[in-house]
Design a protein around this motif. Structure first.
Motif, PDB file in Angstrom:
ATOM      1  N   PHE A   1       0.829  -1.201   0.000  1.00 42.78           N
ATOM      2  CA  PHE A   1       0.000   0.000   0.000  1.00 42.78           C
ATOM      3  C   PHE A   1       0.867   1.257   0.000  1.00 42.78           C
ATOM      4  CE2 PHE A   1      -1.677   3.448   2.627  1.00 42.78           C
ATOM      5  CZ  PHE A   1      -2.770   3.822   1.863  1.00 42.78           C
ATOM      6  N   LEU A   2       1.891   1.281   0.871  1.00 43.41           N
ATOM      7  CA  LEU A   2       2.756   2.470   0.950  1.00 43.41           C
ATOM      8  C   LEU A   2       3.459   2.738  -0.372  1.00 43.41           C
ATOM      9  CD1 LEU A   2       4.489   2.177   4.461  1.00 43.41           C
ATOM     10  CD2 LEU A   2       2.766   3.843   3.739  1.00 43.41           C
ATOM     11  N   LEU A   3       3.947   1.676  -1.029  1.00 42.53           N
ATOM     12  CA  LEU A   3       4.640   1.847  -2.312  1.00 42.53           C
ATOM     13  C   LEU A   3       3.688   2.372  -3.383  1.00 42.53           C
ATOM     14  CD1 LEU A   3       6.862  -1.368  -2.289  1.00 42.53           C
ATOM     15  CD2 LEU A   3       7.710   0.981  -2.380  1.00 42.53           C
ATOM     16  N   SER A   4       2.455   1.855  -3.411  1.00 38.95           N
ATOM     17  CA  SER A   4       1.475   2.283  -4.417  1.00 38.95           C
ATOM     18  C   SER A   4       1.015   3.713  -4.174  1.00 38.95           C
ATOM     19  CB  SER A   4       0.231   1.389  -4.381  1.00 38.95           C
ATOM     20  OG  SER A   4       0.576   0.054  -4.239  1.00 38.95           O
ATOM     21  N   PHE A   5       0.645   3.966  -2.937  1.00 41.02           N
ATOM     22  CA  PHE A   5       0.152   5.297  -2.573  1.00 41.02           C
ATOM     23  C   PHE A   5       1.263   6.327  -2.774  1.00 41.02           C
ATOM     24  CE2 PHE A   5      -1.244   8.480   0.694  1.00 41.02           C
ATOM     25  CZ  PHE A   5      -2.414   8.840   0.058  1.00 41.02           C
ATOM     26  N   GLY A   6       2.478   5.985  -2.313  1.00 43.97           N
ATOM     27  CA  GLY A   6       3.627   6.885  -2.471  1.00 43.97           C
ATOM     28  C   GLY A   6       3.904   7.183  -3.937  1.00 43.97           C
ATOM     29  N   ALA A   7       3.787   6.139  -4.781  1.00 39.28           N
ATOM     30  CA  ALA A   7       4.042   6.325  -6.218  1.00 39.28           C
ATOM     31  C   ALA A   7       3.076   7.362  -6.788  1.00 39.28           C
ATOM     32  CB  ALA A   7       3.893   4.998  -6.956  1.00 39.28           C
TER      33      ALA A   7
ATOM     34  N   ASP B   1       3.697  11.095  -8.267  1.00 35.74           N
ATOM     35  CA  ASP B   1       3.200  11.440  -9.605  1.00 35.74           C
ATOM     36  C   ASP B   1       2.381  12.737  -9.557  1.00 35.74           C
ATOM     37  OD1 ASP B   1       2.462  10.791 -12.386  1.00 35.74           O
ATOM     38  OD2 ASP B   1       0.478  10.378 -11.550  1.00 35.74           O
ATOM     39  N   LEU B   2       1.604  12.860  -8.481  1.00 35.77           N
ATOM     40  CA  LEU B   2       0.775  14.056  -8.281  1.00 35.77           C
ATOM     41  C   LEU B   2       1.656  15.290  -8.068  1.00 35.77           C
ATOM     42  CD1 LEU B   2      -2.288  14.180  -8.138  1.00 35.77           C
ATOM     43  CD2 LEU B   2      -2.154  13.943  -5.664  1.00 35.77           C
ATOM     44  N   ILE B   3       2.692  15.127  -7.254  1.00 33.09           N
ATOM     45  CA  ILE B   3       3.615  16.244  -7.010  1.00 33.09           C
ATOM     46  C   ILE B   3       4.320  16.630  -8.318  1.00 33.09           C
ATOM     47  CG2 ILE B   3       5.730  16.936  -5.781  1.00 33.09           C
ATOM     48  CD1 ILE B   3       4.733  15.169  -3.425  1.00 33.09           C
ATOM     49  N   GLY B   4       4.643  15.597  -9.131  1.00 32.24           N
ATOM     50  CA  GLY B   4       5.253  15.856 -10.439  1.00 32.24           C
ATOM     51  C   GLY B   4       4.345  16.744 -11.285  1.00 32.24           C
ATOM     52  N   SER B   5       3.047  16.417 -11.306  1.00 32.34           N
ATOM     53  CA  SER B   5       2.097  17.221 -12.081  1.00 32.34           C
ATOM     54  C   SER B   5       1.964  18.628 -11.508  1.00 32.34           C
ATOM     55  CB  SER B   5       0.721  16.551 -12.093  1.00 32.34           C
ATOM     56  OG  SER B   5       0.781  15.378 -12.853  1.00 32.34           O
TER      57      SER B   5
ATOM     58  N   LEU C   1      10.684   9.776 -12.949  1.00 35.24           N
ATOM     59  CA  LEU C   1      11.203   9.530 -11.599  1.00 35.24           C
ATOM     60  C   LEU C   1      10.279   9.969 -10.469  1.00 35.24           C
ATOM     61  CD1 LEU C   1      15.007  10.297 -12.071  1.00 35.24           C
ATOM     62  CD2 LEU C   1      13.876   8.078 -11.884  1.00 35.24           C
ATOM     63  N   ASP C   2       9.274  10.808 -10.768  1.00 39.57           N
ATOM     64  CA  ASP C   2       8.423  11.306  -9.677  1.00 39.57           C
ATOM     65  C   ASP C   2       7.776  10.165  -8.883  1.00 39.57           C
ATOM     66  OD1 ASP C   2       6.591  10.637 -11.698  1.00 39.57           O
ATOM     67  OD2 ASP C   2       5.787  12.674 -11.927  1.00 39.57           O
ATOM     68  N   PHE C   3       7.273   9.147  -9.601  1.00 40.90           N
ATOM     69  CA  PHE C   3       6.578   8.067  -8.875  1.00 40.90           C
ATOM     70  C   PHE C   3       7.548   7.163  -8.112  1.00 40.90           C
ATOM     71  CE2 PHE C   3       7.041   4.000 -11.182  1.00 40.90           C
ATOM     72  CZ  PHE C   3       7.668   4.423 -12.348  1.00 40.90           C
ATOM     73  N   ILE C   4       8.790   7.001  -8.648  1.00 41.41           N
ATOM     74  CA  ILE C   4       9.785   6.181  -7.945  1.00 41.41           C
ATOM     75  C   ILE C   4      10.208   6.859  -6.645  1.00 41.41           C
ATOM     76  CG2 ILE C   4      12.206   5.388  -8.059  1.00 41.41           C
ATOM     77  CD1 ILE C   4      10.502   3.612  -9.645  1.00 41.41           C
ATOM     78  N   VAL C   5      10.478   8.152  -6.725  1.00 41.34           N
ATOM     79  CA  VAL C   5      10.897   8.887  -5.537  1.00 41.34           C
ATOM     80  C   VAL C   5       9.764   8.878  -4.496  1.00 41.34           C
ATOM     81  CG1 VAL C   5      11.596  11.151  -4.648  1.00 41.34           C
ATOM     82  CG2 VAL C   5      12.555  10.310  -6.804  1.00 41.34           C
ATOM     83  N   GLY C   6       8.532   9.099  -4.948  1.00 39.42           N
ATOM     84  CA  GLY C   6       7.386   9.067  -4.039  1.00 39.42           C
ATOM     85  C   GLY C   6       7.262   7.710  -3.348  1.00 39.42           C
TER      86      GLY C   6
END
Ligand code: CTP
Ligand code: MG
Length: 227
Positions: A144-150, A154-158, A178-183
């Motif tokens: 869950f943390l990995l999915s939600f964080g991703a 992605d949202l922060i990237g946008s 990279l936004d979703f990986i870092v998240g």
């Protein structure tokens, strides 16, 4: 750690994040019962907060699917990966250890064998990171943390793209890749910090995989541009 196990562990570790990010595209398609996460509102700079590419269905579907992948990883890790690894452990080590611990009886030997197969020492002796168990058989909460964080990444990237006045869908490497990986990594850190090698593998290989997938999508006529 050798490069091959590092790559295998890295992708197994990050799989829920990839699944969430990829499935958000599938779940986000269409407007029926779907709303943009910013409800169409603008930020103080009079530009959209996130844009129409970030929707409730994308977020919820992505997180649900990524978490499901995490649950399947837990089952397959415990049922397949860990038993397979322990059956491949160098037998000489176990014999020596059982001897040192004074275990002459075969039963005790097997008990030690079973027990050690899930300890940090076992993984170190296999040439893997001490905390490999948490990667091979992650908890559902970790999925869950990995999915939600991703998807938060992605949202922060946008959000950043809109502040730079880039319209929805504008290719913005390496932010898009990279936004979703870092998240995912940042949210993962709440309960688990992967070895540095794994973080490096992910940051280096993800943009390449992203580009390759896009070129394939372009050749298959699924995408308009090859990036
Ligand atoms: N998507 C969604 N909800 C999310 C993430 C993605 O609905 N939380 C869907 C949208 O249909 C989006 C598509 O997945 O268009 C591709 O995602 P992405 O490339 O991240 O968005 P872009 O459309 O490129 O928008 P942006 O410029 O904001 O990155
Ligand atoms: Mg995009």
């Amino acid at each position: 750690m050798d490069i091959l196990p590092a790559i295998v562990l890295a992708f197994w570790f990050i799989l829920p994040a990839y699944a969430a990010n990829g499935l958000a595209v599938v779940f986000g398609k269409g407007s029926r019962l779907n709303k943009p996460l910013d409800f169409g509102h603008n930020f103080i700079d009079k530009r959209r907060i996130f844009g129409d590419g970030k929707t409730f269905r994308g977020l919820i579907g992505g997180v649900a699917f990524g978490t499901l992948i995490g649950a399947l990883q837990l089952i397959s890790g415990e049922q397949i990966a860990l038993p397979w690894l322990s059956s491949n452990a160098p037998i000489g080590f176990w014999v020596t250890l059982a001897y040192i611990l004074g275990a002459s009886q075969i039963t005790l030997y097997f008990l030690i064998y079973q027990w050690l197969a899930s300890t940090p020492l076992f993984f170190i002796l296999m040439g893997l990171p001490a905390n490999s168990r948490a990667i091979l058989a992650p908890s559902i909460f970790h999925g869950f943390l990995l999915s939600f964080g991703a998807l938060i990444g992605d949202l922060i990237g946008s959000f950043i793209k809109r502040r730079l006045n880039l319209e929805r869908g504008h290719p913005t490497p390496p932010l898009d890749q990279l936004d979703f990986i870092v998240g995912a990594l940042v949210f993962s850190f709440i309960i688990f910090i992967p070895p540095l090698e794994i973080i490096i593998v992910l940051l280096v290989l993800t943009p390449m995989i992203h580009l390759t997938a896009n070129i394939i999508g372009y050749k298959l006529g699924l995408k308009k541009e090859p990036w």
